[in-house]
Design an enzyme around this catalytic site. Sequence first.
Site, PDB file in Angstrom:
ATOM      1  N   ASP A  25       0.833  -1.198   0.000  1.00 49.64           N
ATOM      2  CA  ASP A  25       0.000   0.000   0.000  1.00 49.64           C
ATOM      3  C   ASP A  25       0.871   1.254   0.000  1.00 49.64           C
ATOM      4  O   ASP A  25       1.380   1.668   1.033  1.00 49.64           O
ATOM      5  CB  ASP A  25      -0.916  -0.025   1.243  1.00 49.64           C
ATOM      6  CG  ASP A  25      -1.897   1.139   1.254  1.00 49.64           C
ATOM      7  OD1 ASP A  25      -1.987   1.855   0.235  1.00 49.64           O
ATOM      8  OD2 ASP A  25      -2.576   1.324   2.288  1.00 49.64           O
ATOM      9  N   LYS A  78       1.558   7.827   0.672  1.00 52.79           N
ATOM     10  CA  LYS A  78       1.958   7.819   2.079  1.00 52.79           C
ATOM     11  C   LYS A  78       3.379   8.350   2.220  1.00 52.79           C
ATOM     12  O   LYS A  78       4.194   8.138   1.326  1.00 52.79           O
ATOM     13  CB  LYS A  78       1.964   6.367   2.588  1.00 52.79           C
ATOM     14  CG  LYS A  78       0.624   5.753   2.870  1.00 52.79           C
ATOM     15  CD  LYS A  78       0.820   4.338   3.433  1.00 52.79           C
ATOM     16  CE  LYS A  78      -0.492   3.603   3.583  1.00 52.79           C
ATOM     17  NZ  LYS A  78      -1.351   4.147   4.642  1.00 52.79           N
ATOM     18  N   ASP A  93       0.286  -5.098   4.457  1.00 50.07           N
ATOM     19  CA  ASP A  93      -1.122  -4.772   4.230  1.00 50.07           C
ATOM     20  C   ASP A  93      -1.942  -5.953   3.680  1.00 50.07           C
ATOM     21  O   ASP A  93      -3.107  -5.799   3.342  1.00 50.07           O
ATOM     22  CB  ASP A  93      -1.231  -3.540   3.316  1.00 50.07           C
ATOM     23  CG  ASP A  93      -2.405  -2.649   3.679  1.00 50.07           C
ATOM     24  OD1 ASP A  93      -2.960  -2.816   4.776  1.00 50.07           O
ATOM     25  OD2 ASP A  93      -2.771  -1.791   2.847  1.00 50.07           O
ATOM     26  N   ASP A 129      -5.849   6.259  -0.507  1.00 49.36           N
ATOM     27  CA  ASP A 129      -5.239   5.461   0.559  1.00 49.36           C
ATOM     28  C   ASP A 129      -6.288   4.678   1.351  1.00 49.36           C
ATOM     29  O   ASP A 129      -5.940   3.800   2.136  1.00 49.36           O
ATOM     30  CB  ASP A 129      -4.433   6.378   1.488  1.00 49.36           C
ATOM     31  CG  ASP A 129      -3.394   5.624   2.300  1.00 49.36           C
ATOM     32  OD1 ASP A 129      -3.184   4.425   1.996  1.00 49.36           O
ATOM     33  OD2 ASP A 129      -2.812   6.224   3.216  1.00 49.36           O
ATOM     34  N   ARG A 175     -11.018  -0.892   1.928  1.00 50.96           N
ATOM     35  CA  ARG A 175     -12.479  -1.037   1.934  1.00 50.96           C
ATOM     36  C   ARG A 175     -13.026  -1.229   0.527  1.00 50.96           C
ATOM     37  O   ARG A 175     -14.066  -1.843   0.348  1.00 50.96           O
ATOM     38  CB  ARG A 175     -13.108   0.161   2.656  1.00 50.96           C
ATOM     39  CG  ARG A 175     -12.878   1.472   1.977  1.00 50.96           C
ATOM     40  CD  ARG A 175     -13.159   2.659   2.893  1.00 50.96           C
ATOM     41  NE  ARG A 175     -12.088   2.870   3.871  1.00 50.96           N
ATOM     42  CZ  ARG A 175     -12.102   3.804   4.818  1.00 50.96           C
ATOM     43  NH1 ARG A 175     -13.157   4.598   4.929  1.00 50.96           N
ATOM     44  NH2 ARG A 175     -11.095   3.943   5.646  1.00 50.96           N
TER      45      ARG A 175
HETATM   46  N1  BES Z   1      -3.180   0.052   5.109  1.00 51.37           N
HETATM   47  C1  BES Z   1      -3.620   1.247   5.684  1.00 51.37           C
HETATM   48  C2  BES Z   1      -3.901   1.147   7.187  1.00 51.37           C
HETATM   49  C3  BES Z   1      -2.748   0.777   8.090  1.00 51.37           C
HETATM   50  C4  BES Z   1      -2.112   1.764   8.816  1.00 51.37           C
HETATM   51  C5  BES Z   1      -2.379  -0.530   8.270  1.00 51.37           C
HETATM   52  C6  BES Z   1      -1.088   1.427   9.682  1.00 51.37           C
HETATM   53  C7  BES Z   1      -1.345  -0.864   9.130  1.00 51.37           C
HETATM   54  C8  BES Z   1      -0.709   0.115   9.845  1.00 51.37           C
HETATM   55  C9  BES Z   1      -4.917   1.707   5.023  1.00 51.37           C
HETATM   56  O1  BES Z   1      -5.089   1.360   3.710  1.00 51.37           O
HETATM   57  C10 BES Z   1      -4.946   3.190   5.094  1.00 51.37           C
HETATM   58  O2  BES Z   1      -4.059   3.787   4.592  1.00 51.37           O
HETATM   59  N2  BES Z   1      -5.974   3.735   5.714  1.00 51.37           N
HETATM   60  C11 BES Z   1      -6.112   5.141   5.837  1.00 51.37           C
HETATM   61  C12 BES Z   1      -7.570   5.465   5.683  1.00 51.37           C
HETATM   62  C13 BES Z   1      -7.863   6.931   5.585  1.00 51.37           C
HETATM   63  C14 BES Z   1      -7.274   7.523   4.320  1.00 51.37           C
HETATM   64  C15 BES Z   1      -9.361   7.115   5.611  1.00 51.37           C
HETATM   65  C16 BES Z   1      -5.628   5.547   7.223  1.00 51.37           C
HETATM   66  O3  BES Z   1      -5.859   4.838   8.179  1.00 51.37           O
HETATM   67  O4  BES Z   1      -4.977   6.591   7.315  1.00 51.37           O
HETATM   68 ZN    ZN Z   2      -4.099  -0.376   3.116  1.00 54.53          ZN
HETATM   69 ZN    ZN Z   3      -4.198   2.712   2.350  1.00 56.25          ZN
END
Ligand code: BES
Ligand code: ZN
Ligand code: ZN
Length: 475
Positions: free
Chosen positions: A249, A256, A268, A327, A331
């Site tokens: 990811d 990121k 991920d 990001d 979902r």
């Molecule tokens: N893969 C990430 C979540 C994640 C964060 C997993 C830290 C493991 C450790 C996910 O896809 C993500 O980036 N989520 C975002 C969502 C937001 C943009 C609504 C997040 O949590 O910042």
């Molecule tokens: Zn992710």
């Molecule tokens: Zn993500």
Amino acid sequence: MAKVELGKKSREAQHMVVITDKFKNEFGLPDKVIAYFNSFLGQKDKKLLTYNYIGKHITIYIPERDKGPFHLAEHLRKQGSAVADAVNALKGKEVVIFNQTRQPAYSLWLSEGIALSNYQFIHHKKDAEKNKNTLESIVICGTGITQKQVEELNLLCDAVGKARDLVNEPVNVLNASGLASAFKNMGKEAGFKVEVFNKAKIQQLKMGGLLAVNAGSVDEPTFTVMEYKPARPKNKKPLVLVGKGVVYDTGGLSLKPTPWSMDLMKCDMAGAAAVGCAIYAIAKAGLKVHVIALVPATDNRPGFNAFAPGDIIRMMDGSSVEMLNSDAEGRMILADALHYAKRFNPELVIDVATLTGAAAAAIGTAGMVGMGTASTAQKNKLLHSGLTVHERIAEFPFWDEYEEMLKSDIADQKNLGGPYAGAITAGKFLAKFTDYPYYHLDIAGPAFLTAKETYRGKGGTGVGVRLLYDFAKNL
Ligand code: BES
Ligand code: ZN
Ligand code: ZN
């Protein structure tokens, strides 16, 4: 990972652990040593003593029963980690467990901790052999433990090791196709059916969420369907597991930052690893439960055709999603898998996903976040399994108000909630694609550790495997 076996008592054992309340000298140790042990046993705060006696490494452990059985089991697993470290430091090949209590399970918990601690991910090193732990076998002495229990423990630790391997492999070694092939091999070995859909099939199924996330990648997506159906299963309707398989990811165009963020994102697909390895363990153990596991997989990259924040995506269920942040990709791919799960008329669907930083921010690495529409009885069973194997679930509220935060002016939903309750709005987004009892597990916190935490080690933890196995076993 070291193998657990049953053995005869032998005083000759080089490295031994004695679990005891009242030390009995079955080992021919001199009185002086026994007197020392007994003085230790009298001290209230001391629970673990490690003693070197003419080249013999002896660990004595006193069960701490006052905080209840879950605490005790976990304490033993953790002590197992200390034992594994000590034996490896002394280059020991074998450790023998003498259990002087009347509780055979203590030996199993301790063994589990030793075995899981002994895991290593070193095969990319040129001198892997030299770096290998010396510990190979954990011998449980005494009665009360059956061969079957030992086999089950071994296969479960093996499955956890497999999940850790999958998580620890970086995306240049394991992409979506690689993950699907790994599942194929596991299916062959354990005897469950594995079907892998390629991009053409995914397009034909109109899995818009999965295709959108894959749009910026040069690697093709996969969608893996695994099924284990024994003769005369206990459940009439299947238990369906869904795992997030984002093999990497980057965040996509909503890129990121690298340190402590993107640099950890090979993890991920930890949800995918958890469900794949859980069904592997369930099949290998021959549990009488009908289980299906679904894994949508892709990397999330900002390549030329990557979906742009603001794009509107048509999902497999026909609904539209305004993708405001690339990001929030997990979902999108899970939604299609959850919609796909409807065709199985499931008794319960559980998804496991490294879904939100918000879940990790809320409770850290100590447990996972759970929520959903499953019945109270189903939830209680799952929560109980969490306590049993110490893969604990902190249940979050799932109130209607959170759904409001996903409203879009121009599509049926947006893939982004408000500034708060990010773990819950993600769960609410997913629930929209379900019409069956559903539970969502966000493992973003415990999936991957940046520093060793006793038997969970550093890197991929394999969290979820033992939880799902225990849950299936007790269905
Ligand atoms: N893969 C990430 C979540 C994640 C964060 C997993 C830290 C493991 C450790 C996910 O896809 C993500 O980036 N989520 C975002 C969502 C937001 C943009 C609504 C997040 O949590 O910042
Ligand atoms: Zn992710
Ligand atoms: Zn993500």
